[in-house]
Design a protein around this motif. Structure first.
Motif, PDB file in Angstrom:
ATOM      1  N   TRP A  94      45.937  42.656  10.038  1.00 54.06           N
ATOM      2  CA  TRP A  94      45.940  41.215   9.789  1.00 54.06           C
ATOM      3  C   TRP A  94      44.947  40.831   8.700  1.00 54.06           C
ATOM      4  O   TRP A  94      45.217  39.938   7.889  1.00 54.06           O
ATOM      5  N   ARG A  95      43.786  41.493   8.665  1.00 53.33           N
ATOM      6  CA  ARG A  95      42.837  41.235   7.581  1.00 53.33           C
ATOM      7  C   ARG A  95      43.450  41.614   6.236  1.00 53.33           C
ATOM      8  O   ARG A  95      43.319  40.889   5.240  1.00 53.33           O
ATOM      9  N   THR A  96      44.114  42.766   6.229  1.00 53.41           N
ATOM     10  CA  THR A  96      44.754  43.225   4.994  1.00 53.41           C
ATOM     11  C   THR A  96      45.859  42.273   4.559  1.00 53.41           C
ATOM     12  O   THR A  96      45.955  41.895   3.390  1.00 53.41           O
ATOM     13  N   LEU A  97      46.704  41.903   5.505  1.00 49.24           N
ATOM     14  CA  LEU A  97      47.818  41.009   5.196  1.00 49.24           C
ATOM     15  C   LEU A  97      47.327  39.681   4.628  1.00 49.24           C
ATOM     16  O   LEU A  97      47.825  39.203   3.604  1.00 49.24           O
ATOM     17  N   LYS A  98      46.329  39.106   5.288  1.00 52.01           N
ATOM     18  CA  LYS A  98      45.819  37.816   4.829  1.00 52.01           C
ATOM     19  C   LYS A  98      45.247  37.919   3.424  1.00 52.01           C
ATOM     20  O   LYS A  98      45.537  37.080   2.551  1.00 52.01           O
ATOM     21  N   SER A  99      44.468  38.967   3.180  1.00 50.76           N
ATOM     22  CA  SER A  99      43.864  39.127   1.861  1.00 50.76           C
ATOM     23  C   SER A  99      44.923  39.365   0.794  1.00 50.76           C
ATOM     24  O   SER A  99      44.848  38.817  -0.318  1.00 50.76           O
TER      25      SER A  99
END
Length: 366
Positions: free
Chosen positions: A256-261
């Motif tokens: 989720w951190r990767t996706l958001k970034s």
């Protein structure tokens, strides 16, 4: 084949476009299906085109160390004098290539990989922007000892990664096949559309942040009602083992951190036009355009969106003196799933242009 309405909804959430109407409710539901790996695409009658994702995708291929404590998952198959490198679009892992990769492996070495934070790859430092993606790719090519120059195939956001890589490491790239590069600077063609998308961004990122918080609390495997949209049912194109592997990494906060970034970077990337300074000299390039990217949009909106995309793709093609654009019929944005043989044919055509003659390879003479 995926319904075009579903595909268009994915585009507005993942690539930075938006439709009028009840967008957030429908869009978040679609994003949930995307995150669970729920791709669907029409297959060819040719039996060489796989209809289901092999169970081998339930495990990592080769884990390549690119930095202390960081590994990327690499899948290579086939043999040949040239190597093809596949670069996926936003939020996608190597399963997006399950139909195309075997077709290419019949005549060449072909490799796909999971970008940091996706699939079996370790999370990378934030932000996950194009600079970070290109740096990781360069380290992967070096550490995996992939024979350069490479033929690079980039889908959607992957086309931006491939172009930037070719700009920074031109000696590593013999040619590019770009699969349906999305529109950039859409406000210049459709200002109202762009404004609506900006307004939707805050809601999109709030939704992803909720899912990230749920993942931090280990809630996504059995989500409460408020987080039900963060997950979705099994991918009908995959078996239990592959679906379990997909779910496992998407339950983690790193995803989720990767996706958001990555999606935050999409906002930046696609807000700008193709740089006037971008140039690839005489490097061969083929751009594949999906005929049905916006098939379910109202006629006036579809015309506008196609104009924005066509303008961007024309600018991309103008960055090299050796270029070709091919419109692929009966294909959504995911041409590699809907019409993998069309992509394989384009790669084969480009490889003929980039092949080193036997005499030249043996003598080293130009």
């Amino acid at each position: 084949m995926r319904t075009h309405a579903r595909q268009l909804a994915e585009l507005r959430l993942i690539e930075g476009t938006a439709l009028k109407g009840n967008r957030l409710k429908a869009g978040c539901a679609v994003l949930g299906m995307v995150l669970a790996g729920g791709v669907q695409a029409g297959g060819s009658a040719d039996i060489s085109v796989l209809q289901r994702i092999p169970d081998s995708y339930a495990q990592a291929g080769t884990l390549v160390t690119i930095a202390p404590g960081r590994k990327l998952n690499l899948r290579c198959e086939g043999h040949g004098e040239q190597t093809v490198l596949l670069e996926a679009g936003s939020r996608a892992d190597t399963t997006t290539w399950f139909r195309l990769q075997p077709l290419l492996a019949a005549s060449s070495k072909v490799c796909s990989y999971d970008r940091a934070g996706y699939g079996f790859s370790d999370e990378g430092p934030l932000p996950r922007n194009l600079d970070a993606d290109v740096a990781d790719l360069h380290a992967l090519i070096q550490q995996a000892d992939l024979h350069a120059p490479l033929v690079m195939v980039g889908h959607s956001r992957g086309s931006n990664i491939v172009r930037l890589y070719a700009d920074r490491y031109p000696a590593d790239v013999s040619g590019m096949v770009l699969i349906d590069p999305p529109a950039q600077d859409i406000a210049a063609v459709a200002p109202d559309w762009a404004k609506q998308e900006e307004e939707m961004s805050a809601q999109r990122f709030a939704f992803i942040s909720q899912c990230e918080a749920g993942a931090e609390k280990h809630q996504l495997a059995s989500p409460p009602p408020a987080l039900a949209r963060c997950v979705a049912g099994a991918n009908p194109l995959a078996g239990a083992k592959v679906n379990a592997a997909i779910a496992a990494y998407k339950y983690k906060p790193a995803f989720w951190r990767t996706l958001k970034s990555e999606l935050e970077d999409n906002v930046v990337v696609y807000r700008q036009p193709v740089a006037a300074t971008e140039t690839h000299g005489s490097t061969p390039m083929i751009v594949l355009t999906a005929a049905d990217t916006y098939a379910d949009a109202p006629a006036d909106i579809r015309k506008t969106l196609e104009a924005a995309r066509d303008k961007t793709q024309a600018q991309i093609l103008a960055t090299t003196t050796r270029h070709q654009r091919i419109v692929v019929d009966h294909a959504s944005h995911d041409i590699q799933l809907d019409q993998p043989q069309a992509v394989a044919s384009a790669v084969a055509a480009l490889m003929k242009q980039t092949a080193v003659p036997v005499q030249q390879a043996a003598t080293g003479m130009p």
